[in-house]
Scaffold this motif. Structure first.
Motif, PDB file in Angstrom:
ATOM      1  N   PHE A  12       0.823  -1.202   0.000  1.00 31.17           N
ATOM      2  CA  PHE A  12       0.000   0.000   0.000  1.00 31.17           C
ATOM      3  C   PHE A  12       0.863   1.261   0.000  1.00 31.17           C
ATOM      4  O   PHE A  12       0.401   2.328  -0.419  1.00 31.17           O
ATOM      5  CB  PHE A  12      -0.929   0.000   1.215  1.00 31.17           C
ATOM      6  CG  PHE A  12      -2.070  -0.968   1.097  1.00 31.17           C
ATOM      7  CD1 PHE A  12      -3.211  -0.615   0.402  1.00 31.17           C
ATOM      8  CD2 PHE A  12      -1.987  -2.223   1.668  1.00 31.17           C
ATOM      9  CE1 PHE A  12      -4.278  -1.508   0.276  1.00 31.17           C
ATOM     10  CE2 PHE A  12      -3.039  -3.120   1.550  1.00 31.17           C
ATOM     11  CZ  PHE A  12      -4.182  -2.769   0.852  1.00 31.17           C
ATOM     12  N   ALA A  13       2.087   1.140   0.456  1.00 31.99           N
ATOM     13  CA  ALA A  13       2.973   2.307   0.495  1.00 31.99           C
ATOM     14  C   ALA A  13       3.216   2.846  -0.912  1.00 31.99           C
ATOM     15  O   ALA A  13       3.331   4.063  -1.112  1.00 31.99           O
ATOM     16  CB  ALA A  13       4.290   1.939   1.158  1.00 31.99           C
ATOM     17  N   ALA A  14       3.283   1.943  -1.895  1.00 31.75           N
ATOM     18  CA  ALA A  14       3.516   2.377  -3.277  1.00 31.75           C
ATOM     19  C   ALA A  14       2.366   3.235  -3.786  1.00 31.75           C
ATOM     20  O   ALA A  14       2.573   4.171  -4.565  1.00 31.75           O
ATOM     21  CB  ALA A  14       3.701   1.153  -4.176  1.00 31.75           C
ATOM     22  N   VAL A  15       1.146   2.924  -3.321  1.00 27.88           N
ATOM     23  CA  VAL A  15      -0.032   3.708  -3.722  1.00 27.88           C
ATOM     24  C   VAL A  15      -0.125   5.000  -2.930  1.00 27.88           C
ATOM     25  O   VAL A  15      -0.353   6.080  -3.479  1.00 27.88           O
ATOM     26  CB  VAL A  15      -1.310   2.866  -3.539  1.00 27.88           C
ATOM     27  CG1 VAL A  15      -2.559   3.722  -3.783  1.00 27.88           C
ATOM     28  CG2 VAL A  15      -1.311   1.668  -4.475  1.00 27.88           C
ATOM     29  N   LEU A  16       0.061   4.901  -1.618  1.00 28.21           N
ATOM     30  CA  LEU A  16      -0.060   6.083  -0.762  1.00 28.21           C
ATOM     31  C   LEU A  16       1.026   7.108  -1.027  1.00 28.21           C
ATOM     32  O   LEU A  16       0.877   8.274  -0.657  1.00 28.21           O
ATOM     33  CB  LEU A  16      -0.030   5.645   0.708  1.00 28.21           C
ATOM     34  CG  LEU A  16      -1.206   4.761   1.157  1.00 28.21           C
ATOM     35  CD1 LEU A  16      -1.029   4.334   2.603  1.00 28.21           C
ATOM     36  CD2 LEU A  16      -2.532   5.493   0.971  1.00 28.21           C
ATOM     37  N   ALA A  17       2.111   6.691  -1.688  1.00 29.80           N
ATOM     38  CA  ALA A  17       3.159   7.647  -2.048  1.00 29.80           C
ATOM     39  C   ALA A  17       2.645   8.687  -3.039  1.00 29.80           C
ATOM     40  O   ALA A  17       3.228   9.763  -3.186  1.00 29.80           O
ATOM     41  CB  ALA A  17       4.355   6.903  -2.635  1.00 29.80           C
ATOM     42  N   TYR A  18       1.536   8.383  -3.694  1.00 27.37           N
ATOM     43  CA  TYR A  18       0.929   9.308  -4.654  1.00 27.37           C
ATOM     44  C   TYR A  18      -0.171  10.154  -4.000  1.00 27.37           C
ATOM     45  O   TYR A  18      -1.077  10.627  -4.690  1.00 27.37           O
ATOM     46  CB  TYR A  18       0.343   8.523  -5.823  1.00 27.37           C
ATOM     47  CG  TYR A  18       1.367   7.934  -6.752  1.00 27.37           C
ATOM     48  CD1 TYR A  18       1.747   8.586  -7.921  1.00 27.37           C
ATOM     49  CD2 TYR A  18       1.966   6.706  -6.472  1.00 27.37           C
ATOM     50  CE1 TYR A  18       2.689   8.045  -8.776  1.00 27.37           C
ATOM     51  CE2 TYR A  18       2.912   6.152  -7.321  1.00 27.37           C
ATOM     52  CZ  TYR A  18       3.261   6.825  -8.477  1.00 27.37           C
ATOM     53  OH  TYR A  18       4.204   6.292  -9.324  1.00 27.37           O
ATOM     54  N   TRP A  19      -0.096  10.364  -2.698  1.00 25.07           N
ATOM     55  CA  TRP A  19      -1.156  11.086  -1.994  1.00 25.07           C
ATOM     56  C   TRP A  19      -1.425  12.486  -2.548  1.00 25.07           C
ATOM     57  O   TRP A  19      -2.584  12.931  -2.534  1.00 25.07           O
ATOM     58  CB  TRP A  19      -0.850  11.137  -0.490  1.00 25.07           C
ATOM     59  CG  TRP A  19       0.370  11.922  -0.103  1.00 25.07           C
ATOM     60  CD1 TRP A  19       1.623  11.451   0.096  1.00 25.07           C
ATOM     61  CD2 TRP A  19       0.438  13.334   0.135  1.00 25.07           C
ATOM     62  NE1 TRP A  19       2.480  12.452   0.441  1.00 25.07           N
ATOM     63  CE2 TRP A  19       1.780  13.630   0.474  1.00 25.07           C
ATOM     64  CE3 TRP A  19      -0.480  14.372   0.108  1.00 25.07           C
ATOM     65  CZ2 TRP A  19       2.213  14.919   0.774  1.00 25.07           C
ATOM     66  CZ3 TRP A  19      -0.059  15.658   0.405  1.00 25.07           C
ATOM     67  CH2 TRP A  19       1.275  15.930   0.727  1.00 25.07           C
ATOM     68  N   PRO A  20      -0.416  13.219  -3.077  1.00 24.79           N
ATOM     69  CA  PRO A  20      -0.769  14.531  -3.672  1.00 24.79           C
ATOM     70  C   PRO A  20      -1.737  14.397  -4.848  1.00 24.79           C
ATOM     71  O   PRO A  20      -2.653  15.203  -5.009  1.00 24.79           O
ATOM     72  CB  PRO A  20       0.584  15.093  -4.120  1.00 24.79           C
ATOM     73  CG  PRO A  20       1.593  14.401  -3.255  1.00 24.79           C
ATOM     74  CD  PRO A  20       1.044  13.021  -3.095  1.00 24.79           C
ATOM     75  N   LEU A  21      -1.525  13.360  -5.667  1.00 28.55           N
ATOM     76  CA  LEU A  21      -2.439  13.126  -6.786  1.00 28.55           C
ATOM     77  C   LEU A  21      -3.821  12.718  -6.290  1.00 28.55           C
ATOM     78  O   LEU A  21      -4.846  13.137  -6.843  1.00 28.55           O
ATOM     79  CB  LEU A  21      -1.873  12.041  -7.707  1.00 28.55           C
ATOM     80  CG  LEU A  21      -0.796  12.455  -8.707  1.00 28.55           C
ATOM     81  CD1 LEU A  21      -0.328  11.239  -9.505  1.00 28.55           C
ATOM     82  CD2 LEU A  21      -1.314  13.535  -9.635  1.00 28.55           C
ATOM     83  N   LEU A  22      -3.858  11.897  -5.257  1.00 28.10           N
ATOM     84  CA  LEU A  22      -5.141  11.485  -4.690  1.00 28.10           C
ATOM     85  C   LEU A  22      -5.905  12.692  -4.132  1.00 28.10           C
ATOM     86  O   LEU A  22      -7.122  12.808  -4.323  1.00 28.10           O
ATOM     87  CB  LEU A  22      -4.927  10.441  -3.590  1.00 28.10           C
ATOM     88  CG  LEU A  22      -4.450   9.057  -4.052  1.00 28.10           C
ATOM     89  CD1 LEU A  22      -4.082   8.189  -2.856  1.00 28.10           C
ATOM     90  CD2 LEU A  22      -5.529   8.372  -4.892  1.00 28.10           C
ATOM     91  N   LEU A  23      -5.196  13.587  -3.462  1.00 29.60           N
ATOM     92  CA  LEU A  23      -5.835  14.804  -2.948  1.00 29.60           C
ATOM     93  C   LEU A  23      -6.376  15.664  -4.085  1.00 29.60           C
ATOM     94  O   LEU A  23      -7.453  16.262  -3.973  1.00 29.60           O
ATOM     95  CB  LEU A  23      -4.841  15.609  -2.105  1.00 29.60           C
ATOM     96  CG  LEU A  23      -4.497  15.053  -0.722  1.00 29.60           C
ATOM     97  CD1 LEU A  23      -3.486  15.957  -0.028  1.00 29.60           C
ATOM     98  CD2 LEU A  23      -5.757  14.924   0.129  1.00 29.60           C
ATOM     99  N   GLU A  24      -5.628  15.721  -5.172  1.00 25.12           N
ATOM    100  CA  GLU A  24      -6.088  16.476  -6.344  1.00 25.12           C
ATOM    101  C   GLU A  24      -7.379  15.878  -6.893  1.00 25.12           C
ATOM    102  O   GLU A  24      -8.326  16.595  -7.242  1.00 25.12           O
ATOM    103  CB  GLU A  24      -4.994  16.462  -7.409  1.00 25.12           C
ATOM    104  CG  GLU A  24      -5.352  17.217  -8.682  1.00 25.12           C
ATOM    105  CD  GLU A  24      -4.265  17.105  -9.739  1.00 25.12           C
ATOM    106  OE1 GLU A  24      -4.603  17.193 -10.939  1.00 25.12           O
ATOM    107  OE2 GLU A  24      -3.087  16.916  -9.366  1.00 25.12           O
ATOM    108  N   GLY A  25      -7.414  14.550  -6.965  1.00 23.32           N
ATOM    109  CA  GLY A  25      -8.622  13.877  -7.443  1.00 23.32           C
ATOM    110  C   GLY A  25      -9.800  14.082  -6.512  1.00 23.32           C
ATOM    111  O   GLY A  25     -10.936  14.287  -6.967  1.00 23.32           O
ATOM    112  N   ILE A  26      -9.549  14.034  -5.201  1.00 23.49           N
ATOM    113  CA  ILE A  26     -10.605  14.282  -4.213  1.00 23.49           C
ATOM    114  C   ILE A  26     -11.156  15.692  -4.379  1.00 23.49           C
ATOM    115  O   ILE A  26     -12.379  15.913  -4.330  1.00 23.49           O
ATOM    116  CB  ILE A  26     -10.068  14.072  -2.784  1.00 23.49           C
ATOM    117  CG1 ILE A  26      -9.785  12.588  -2.539  1.00 23.49           C
ATOM    118  CG2 ILE A  26     -11.052  14.597  -1.743  1.00 23.49           C
ATOM    119  CD1 ILE A  26      -9.049  12.305  -1.241  1.00 23.49           C
TER     120      ILE A  26
END
Length: 227
Positions: free
Chosen positions: A7-21
């Motif tokens: 999951f760390a590999a996915v959560l490393a993209y948290w800035p992109l996830l925040l942008e999508g949110i």
């Protein structure tokens, strides 16, 4: 099964996830406001407007409710572009969602309007209220109050349905996740993370509707009626 979860590999993209949110929440907020306005107007027209206007509104509602959102989005976003009108993809997505949710809101609000007792309309007439005052205070407001729980559920579903727009190029939360998935190849992990995020967003949106309902419907607040 030798699959190793990461999951760390996915959560490393948290800035992109925040942008999508952020894009998802903006779409939801804009289309909620516009959808309620369109739905309330069309519901009034469908219940008491001229015959020709009722036919137009009925055709709009039936067409939208009986065709997939993805097809509507495709024709609205790319159809407008084919006519030479260049709109940002976000604007096109907002228009598509607004047109879609407006039809569903129309039917929900129409049910609320038709539940208003005719005696209340007669009382408003006896009190000398104008047509505008009658519609605002005797019809629309009580109708919205009665169907508010249904509207809340419909607009939570709207927020979830915005994920479909990733298929036409909108980079909301689901669209962003496709980018992350293509870079990390962590399909299972990204969908688990997405599920948790959408669950949290659904709770937040429902909570926002609850607080807004408590604000604009004081009678429900006093009676403690759930929204």
């Amino acid at each position: 099964m030798n699959y190793s979860f990461n999951f760390a590999a996915v959560l490393a993209y948290w800035p992109l996830l925040l942008e999508g949110i952020w894009v998802t929440l903006r779409l939801t907020a804009i289309t909620t406001v516009l959808g309620i306005l369109i739905g309330a107007f069309c519901a009034v027209v469908r219940t008491g407007g001229p015959k020709w206007a009722q036919v137009i509104v009925t055709a709009y509602v039936e067409f939208i409710r009986n065709t997939p959102l993805l097809i509507q989005s495709y024709f609205l976003i790319f159809g407008i572009a084919s006519m030479g009108i260049r709109l940002p993809i976000f604007v096109g997505a907002a228009i598509a969602l607004t047109v879609n949710i407006g039809a569903y809101t129309t039917e929900i609000v129409r049910a609320g309007i038709e539940s208003i007792n005719k005696g209340q309309l007669e009382a408003a007439e006896c009190l000398g209220l104008s047509k505008v005052q009658t519609y605002l205070h005797v019809i629309i407001r009580p109708a919205l109050e009665r169907v508010y729980p249904a509207l809340t559920s419909q607009y939570v579903l709207l927020m979830l349905a915005s994920s479909i727009l990733s298929a036409v190029g909108v980079e909301e939360l689901f669209g962003i996740s496709n980018r992350i998935q293509s870079e990390t190849f962590r399909n299972f992990e990204i969908f688990v993370v997405l599920g948790v995020i959408y669950l949290v967003l659904s709770v937040l949106v429902r909570g926002a509707f609850f607080l807004f309902g408590q604000l604009i419907f004081p009678r429900r607040r006093k009676l403690g009626t759930p929204l």
